[in-house]
Design a protein around this motif. Structure first.
Motif, PDB file in Angstrom:
ATOM      1  N   THR A  33      -0.915  23.355  59.244  1.00 27.29           N
ATOM      2  CA  THR A  33       0.180  22.399  59.089  1.00 27.29           C
ATOM      3  C   THR A  33       0.300  22.052  57.610  1.00 27.29           C
ATOM      4  N   TYR A  34       1.527  22.043  57.084  1.00 29.34           N
ATOM      5  CA  TYR A  34       1.736  21.928  55.638  1.00 29.34           C
ATOM      6  C   TYR A  34       1.673  20.496  55.092  1.00 29.34           C
ATOM      7  N   VAL A  35       1.333  19.517  55.934  1.00 28.89           N
ATOM      8  CA  VAL A  35       1.213  18.127  55.484  1.00 28.89           C
ATOM      9  C   VAL A  35      -0.236  17.668  55.630  1.00 28.89           C
ATOM     10  N   ALA A  67      -2.780  20.383  55.043  1.00 24.53           N
ATOM     11  CA  ALA A  67      -2.522  20.639  53.623  1.00 24.53           C
ATOM     12  C   ALA A  67      -3.773  20.399  52.783  1.00 24.53           C
ATOM     13  N   GLY A  68      -4.060  21.347  51.896  1.00 33.46           N
ATOM     14  CA  GLY A  68      -5.224  21.246  51.031  1.00 33.46           C
ATOM     15  C   GLY A  68      -6.438  21.971  51.556  1.00 33.46           C
ATOM     16  N   GLU A  69      -6.444  22.274  52.865  1.00 36.28           N
ATOM     17  CA  GLU A  69      -7.596  22.958  53.453  1.00 36.28           C
ATOM     18  C   GLU A  69      -7.448  24.481  53.397  1.00 36.28           C
ATOM     19  N   LEU A  70      -6.213  24.953  53.265  1.00 39.11           N
ATOM     20  CA  LEU A  70      -5.931  26.375  53.075  1.00 39.11           C
ATOM     21  C   LEU A  70      -4.912  26.481  51.938  1.00 39.11           C
ATOM     22  N   PRO A  71      -4.885  27.604  51.234  1.00 34.30           N
ATOM     23  CA  PRO A  71      -4.047  27.708  50.021  1.00 34.30           C
ATOM     24  C   PRO A  71      -2.579  28.025  50.297  1.00 34.30           C
ATOM     25  N   TYR A  72      -1.955  27.245  51.195  1.00 37.70           N
ATOM     26  CA  TYR A  72      -0.558  27.495  51.530  1.00 37.70           C
ATOM     27  C   TYR A  72       0.268  26.234  51.310  1.00 37.70           C
ATOM     28  N   ARG A  73       1.542  26.458  50.970  1.00 43.20           N
ATOM     29  CA  ARG A  73       2.508  25.385  50.856  1.00 43.20           C
ATOM     30  C   ARG A  73       3.531  25.530  51.972  1.00 43.20           C
ATOM     31  N   ALA A  74       4.439  24.555  52.052  1.00 41.42           N
ATOM     32  CA  ALA A  74       5.416  24.556  53.142  1.00 41.42           C
ATOM     33  C   ALA A  74       6.225  25.853  53.187  1.00 41.42           C
ATOM     34  N   GLY A  75       6.592  26.376  52.024  1.00 42.19           N
ATOM     35  CA  GLY A  75       7.408  27.587  51.992  1.00 42.19           C
ATOM     36  C   GLY A  75       6.665  28.871  52.292  1.00 42.19           C
ATOM     37  N   ALA A 185      25.778  13.801  43.487  1.00 42.40           N
ATOM     38  CA  ALA A 185      24.381  13.614  43.089  1.00 42.40           C
ATOM     39  C   ALA A 185      23.786  14.930  42.598  1.00 42.40           C
ATOM     40  N   THR A 186      22.612  14.831  41.995  1.00 41.28           N
ATOM     41  CA  THR A 186      21.898  16.021  41.516  1.00 41.28           C
ATOM     42  C   THR A 186      20.724  16.307  42.441  1.00 41.28           C
ATOM     43  N   PRO A 187      20.752  17.410  43.184  1.00 45.25           N
ATOM     44  CA  PRO A 187      19.655  17.735  44.104  1.00 45.25           C
ATOM     45  C   PRO A 187      18.452  18.328  43.371  1.00 45.25           C
ATOM     46  N   THR A 188      17.257  17.933  43.793  1.00 45.03           N
ATOM     47  CA  THR A 188      16.018  18.444  43.206  1.00 45.03           C
ATOM     48  C   THR A 188      15.067  18.835  44.328  1.00 45.03           C
ATOM     49  N   SER A 189      14.623  20.087  44.329  1.00 41.34           N
ATOM     50  CA  SER A 189      13.726  20.574  45.388  1.00 41.34           C
ATOM     51  C   SER A 189      12.279  20.208  45.081  1.00 41.34           C
ATOM     52  N   LEU A 190      11.613  19.584  46.064  1.00 47.15           N
ATOM     53  CA  LEU A 190      10.211  19.206  45.925  1.00 47.15           C
ATOM     54  C   LEU A 190       9.473  19.460  47.226  1.00 47.15           C
ATOM     55  N   ASP A 191       8.260  19.986  47.143  1.00 45.82           N
ATOM     56  CA  ASP A 191       7.376  20.113  48.294  1.00 45.82           C
ATOM     57  C   ASP A 191       6.977  18.712  48.747  1.00 45.82           C
ATOM     58  N   PRO A 192       6.679  18.508  50.049  1.00 49.43           N
ATOM     59  CA  PRO A 192       6.297  17.163  50.517  1.00 49.43           C
ATOM     60  C   PRO A 192       5.215  16.486  49.678  1.00 49.43           C
ATOM     61  N   ALA A 193       4.210  17.254  49.243  1.00 51.53           N
ATOM     62  CA  ALA A 193       3.105  16.667  48.474  1.00 51.53           C
ATOM     63  C   ALA A 193       3.538  16.185  47.092  1.00 51.53           C
ATOM     64  N   ALA A 214       8.158   9.138  55.296  1.00 49.34           N
ATOM     65  CA  ALA A 214       8.007   8.159  54.213  1.00 49.34           C
ATOM     66  C   ALA A 214       6.859   7.193  54.507  1.00 49.34           C
ATOM     67  N   ASN A 215       6.759   6.799  55.760  1.00 46.33           N
ATOM     68  CA  ASN A 215       5.683   5.880  56.146  1.00 46.33           C
ATOM     69  C   ASN A 215       4.321   6.573  56.111  1.00 46.33           C
ATOM     70  N   ASP A 216       4.261   7.815  56.584  1.00 45.30           N
ATOM     71  CA  ASP A 216       3.007   8.574  56.540  1.00 45.30           C
ATOM     72  C   ASP A 216       2.514   8.738  55.106  1.00 45.30           C
ATOM     73  N   TRP A 217       3.457   8.910  54.176  1.00 46.42           N
ATOM     74  CA  TRP A 217       3.105   9.098  52.767  1.00 46.42           C
ATOM     75  C   TRP A 217       2.798   7.776  52.060  1.00 46.42           C
ATOM     76  N   LYS A 218       2.931   6.646  52.803  1.00 43.84           N
ATOM     77  CA  LYS A 218       2.788   5.309  52.203  1.00 43.84           C
ATOM     78  C   LYS A 218       3.758   5.134  51.027  1.00 43.84           C
ATOM     79  N   ALA A 219       4.951   5.662  51.202  1.00 43.47           N
ATOM     80  CA  ALA A 219       5.974   5.582  50.157  1.00 43.47           C
ATOM     81  C   ALA A 219       6.390   4.147  49.872  1.00 43.47           C
ATOM     82  N   TYR A 220       6.135   3.247  50.832  1.00 47.11           N
ATOM     83  CA  TYR A 220       6.528   1.840  50.655  1.00 47.11           C
ATOM     84  C   TYR A 220       5.836   1.171  49.471  1.00 47.11           C
ATOM     85  N   ASP A 221       4.787   1.783  48.932  1.00 47.42           N
ATOM     86  CA  ASP A 221       4.163   1.241  47.719  1.00 47.42           C
ATOM     87  C   ASP A 221       5.079   1.415  46.505  1.00 47.42           C
ATOM     88  N   ILE A 222       6.003   2.368  46.585  1.00 45.65           N
ATOM     89  CA  ILE A 222       6.918   2.657  45.479  1.00 45.65           C
ATOM     90  C   ILE A 222       8.369   2.438  45.910  1.00 45.65           C
TER      91      ILE A 222
END
Length: 333
Positions: A33-35, A67-75, A185-193, A214-222
């Protein structure tokens, strides 16, 4: 000295036994799983993998990695499953749109915007995702399920759709690129991490994702503002390497099939419950939720509606068929 030697021998023996027991199953699969392990996706997939292993009586051992346990990203997921580096994986159809763009129909803005609509849409799709991915990559689809509605989350206020103009916004699929360009707007591609660091460093002004993520990432801090659009439900696909599946005895193949059917409604229900909990928690952490005005929303829906046919024309007959199937299905849902 003898005591220490005996102790060392026992430790070594224990390690050898532990390693051998890990490979005592007849078949060993890796499920990625990529997250991070703390995210909803990873928790559900780990429990799903463990249930299949248990149902097989330990003959099929599926070990889950996040994510982080194997060398793969979402793509990387499609190619990793196709090449049997991992036997199972989960991918968002939008994240896989570079390899299978004709399947990303659920990313069309405002086509399917509720769990009921998504359920109707998945049923209308039938076996098309499985047929496409099997033909292209030797991959079988065992499950289709939703991540909740996508919205825009930001540190500074973005309270109307018009306020998106001029902002740099994180996207995660090609259709969001086109949507944001149409909105100025200007779109910017970013991996979840990469999303939270980018918001912290103000590399982007906001990010498209679900309240659940957003909640899983604790984005509410920012993040302190959410423009609740729910313009799409994110289509998640659980994949299995076709050759690895075919190598299983028929009874184990049947277990994988039956468990996938059993778990599909569990994913739906858990996603919906987690979404509501996430929205409440984001608000409890001081995130202001803004709803677009009905007239502005109606105008934007009309503006973006031509994207549906242009997407289908660009991506061929499979895309066109999926759109024709989903339009009435999602409206009924």
């Amino acid at each position: 000295m003898k005591i220490r030697l005996i102790a060392n021998v026992l430790v070594a023996a224990s390690a050898i036994f532990g390693a051998s027991s890990a490979f005592s199953a007849e078949y060993n699969w890796r499920f990625f799983t990529y997250v991070p392990a703390t995210d909803f996706h990873a928790k559900m997939n780990k429990a799903f993998a463990e249930d299949i292993s248990k149902a097989s009586g330990g003959r099929l051992e599926i070990t889950h990695y996040s994510a982080g346990e194997l060398p793969y990203r979402a793509g990387d997921i499609l190619k990793a499953v196709a090449t049997n580096q991992i036997q199972m994986g989960q991918v968002g159809a939008g994240l896989a749109a570079g390899d299978a763009p004709e399947l990303d129909v659920f990313s069309l803005p405002f086509l399917c915007t509720s769990y009921a609509a998504f359920d109707s849409g998945v049923k209308a799709m039938g076996d098309i995702p499985d047929e496409v991915l099997n033909k292209k990559f030797g991959i079988r689809v065992v499950m289709n399920w939703p991540i909740p509605g996508q919205s825009i989350w930001s540190a500074a206020p973005i309270e109307t759709i018009g306020a998106v103009k001029g902002k740099k916004i994180r996207i995660w699929n090609p259709l969001q690129v086109e949507m944001l360009k149409q909105l100025g707007a200007t779109p910017t591609s970013l991996d979840p991490a990469e999303v939270i660091p980018a918001l912290q460093r103000k590399v982007v002004d906001g990010a498209i994702t679900s309240a659940l993520s957003a909640n899983d990432w604790k984005a509410y801090d920012i993040v302190k503002h959410g423009l609740v659009l729910n313009f799409t439900m994110a289509h998640q696909i659980t994949l299995v390497n076709a050759e690895a599946l075919a190598k299983l005895p028929e009874d184990l193949q049947e277990i994988v099939k039956k468990k996938s059917e059993e778990w599909t409604p569990k994913y739906f229900a858990a996603s919906q419950e987690a979404d509501q909990s996430a929205i409440k928690n984001m608000a409890a952490h001081g995130v202001t939720l803004s709803m677009p005005k009905e007239d502005e929303l109606a105008q934007v829906k009309t503006q973006l509606r031509p994207m549906w046919e242009s997407w289908a024309a660009k991506n061929g007959p499979v895309a066109a068929e999926l759109l024709q199937r989903l339009m009435p299905a999602c409206q009924q849902g």
